[in-house]
Design an enzyme around this catalytic site. Structure first.
Site, short mmCIF file in Angstrom:
data_model
loop_
_atom_site.label_atom_id
_atom_site.label_comp_id
_atom_site.label_asym_id
_atom_site.label_seq_id
_atom_site.Cartn_x
_atom_site.Cartn_y
_atom_site.Cartn_z
N ASP A 185 15.88 41.44 -49.74
CA ASP A 185 16.73 41.13 -50.89
C ASP A 185 18.11 40.75 -50.37
O ASP A 185 18.43 40.95 -49.19
CB ASP A 185 16.80 42.36 -51.81
CG ASP A 185 17.58 42.09 -53.07
OD1 ASP A 185 17.51 40.96 -53.60
OD2 ASP A 185 18.29 43.01 -53.53
N ASP A 215 21.60 40.37 -52.76
CA ASP A 215 22.67 41.10 -53.45
C ASP A 215 22.45 42.60 -53.31
O ASP A 215 21.38 43.11 -53.65
CB ASP A 215 22.71 40.73 -54.93
CG ASP A 215 23.13 39.29 -55.16
OD1 ASP A 215 24.26 38.96 -54.81
OD2 ASP A 215 22.31 38.52 -55.69
#
Length: 317
Positions: A70, A72
């Site tokens: 991922d 953010d």
């Protein structure tokens, strides 16, 4: 005594938590005996056991052959790189492992994400290593209809993905789909317009169901929150493409040709998207406490990550 209870968890157990006294009553089925065990208030008995030392976690995570990362809350918050990221990315590039960046943000194109990572970390990654929920949204719509007319509330990432897949973005009149993603240009007039288009028969699509994203020390609304006014106005439910939808996880796993699911781990900061998405895809999960989900939130979930660490840098020496 607490350690003894956990050590016997292979036996099937039925039990109840009684009152606020901090007692748990456990009946082991194979003996039909009852044991009362003192535990702290609000204690949570884990449903499975994780490696307990950071060295064990590192060893097991580093033994994987592929990683879904991922962005953010894992790599950065806004325009600030998180601690330990540079060290992990340096190890990753030298490891010979396969990896992709998988983001629920549809605002930027893979080229823009690659440029952002380079600006923040100094590392250069091919745009082909970035898969966004915007790309999966465009692919989903293509599977439903070719050359669809799409009314878009979203940024360059979503618009570019749709056009590249052969769809037509419309600004007025009827449309086949209304697609909503993150954008700083979200305004009341476009909500009204989108709701009216859906009312006339367009299908409502959300690029992801995230309610909020971390920004600095606080949070900002994400797509799941932005879609809600349109859903309520039209009495229609959106279909969400991003994590934890198995569709985007399938798109991501196809990038790991030659690897089995047991060879791959997902690393993310959100129990509602990254972790449950990984669990449902049957791959190991690593929760970082550097983003949306905090340690004190874990007791609220019926599922648990394989590993929990503070940040990306904890996964390398």
């Amino acid at each position: 005594m607490h350690r003894t209870l956990l050590g016997q968890a292979a036996s099937k157990v039925v039990g109840t938590r009684s009152g606020l006294s901090g007692k748990i009553q456990v009946r082991w089925i194979h003996t039909m005996t009852t044991t009362n065990i003192k535990v702290p208030k609000q204690a949570v008995v884990p449903q499975h056991f994780e490696k307990t030392t950071i060295e064990d976690i590192r060893q097991n995570v580093q033994s994987k052959k592929g990683y879904i990362l991922d962005m953010d809350g894992v790599i950065y918050h806004g325009d600030h790189m998180l601690p330990g990221v540079d060290k992990f990315l340096g190890w990753l590039m030298n490891s010979g492992k396969k990896f992709i960046f998988l983001t629920n943000s549809s605002e930027r194109t893979p080229e823009q994400l690659s440029a952002k990572i380079h600006r923040l970390t100094g590392h250069t990654f091919s745009p082909k290593l970035f898969h966004t929920c915007a790309l999966s949204t465009a692919r989903f719509i293509s599977g439903q209809m070719s050359s669809a007319r799409v009314f878009v509330i979203g940024g360059d990432g979503l618009r570019t993905a749709l056009v590249d897949d052969g769809h037509v973005i419309v600004e007025e009149g009827d449309a086949d789909f209304v697609a909503v993603g993150e954008t700083p240009n979200y305004d009341f007039n476009r909500i009204i317009q989108a709701a009216e288009i859906v009312r006339r028969g367009a299908k409502l699509i959300g690029t992801n169901k995230d309610i909020r994203d971390r920004m600095g020390e606080g949070f900002i609304p994400s797509t799941g929150a932005l879609v809600t006014p349109i859903e309520l106005t039209c009495n229609q439910k959106a279909y969400f493409i991003g994590k934890p939808n198995p569709l985007i996880m399938s798109h991501a796993l196809k990038k790991f040709e030659g690897l089995s699911r047991s060879d791959v781990a997902i690393i993310g900061d959100n129990m509602d998207t990254d972790i449950v998405g990984g669990i449902e895809a049957e791959i190991e999960t690593v929760l970082l406490l550097s983003g949306v989900t905090a340690k004190e939130d874990l007791h609220r979930y019926a599922y648990r990550p394989t590993y929990v660490v503070k940040g990306l840098g904890d996964l390398v020496d």
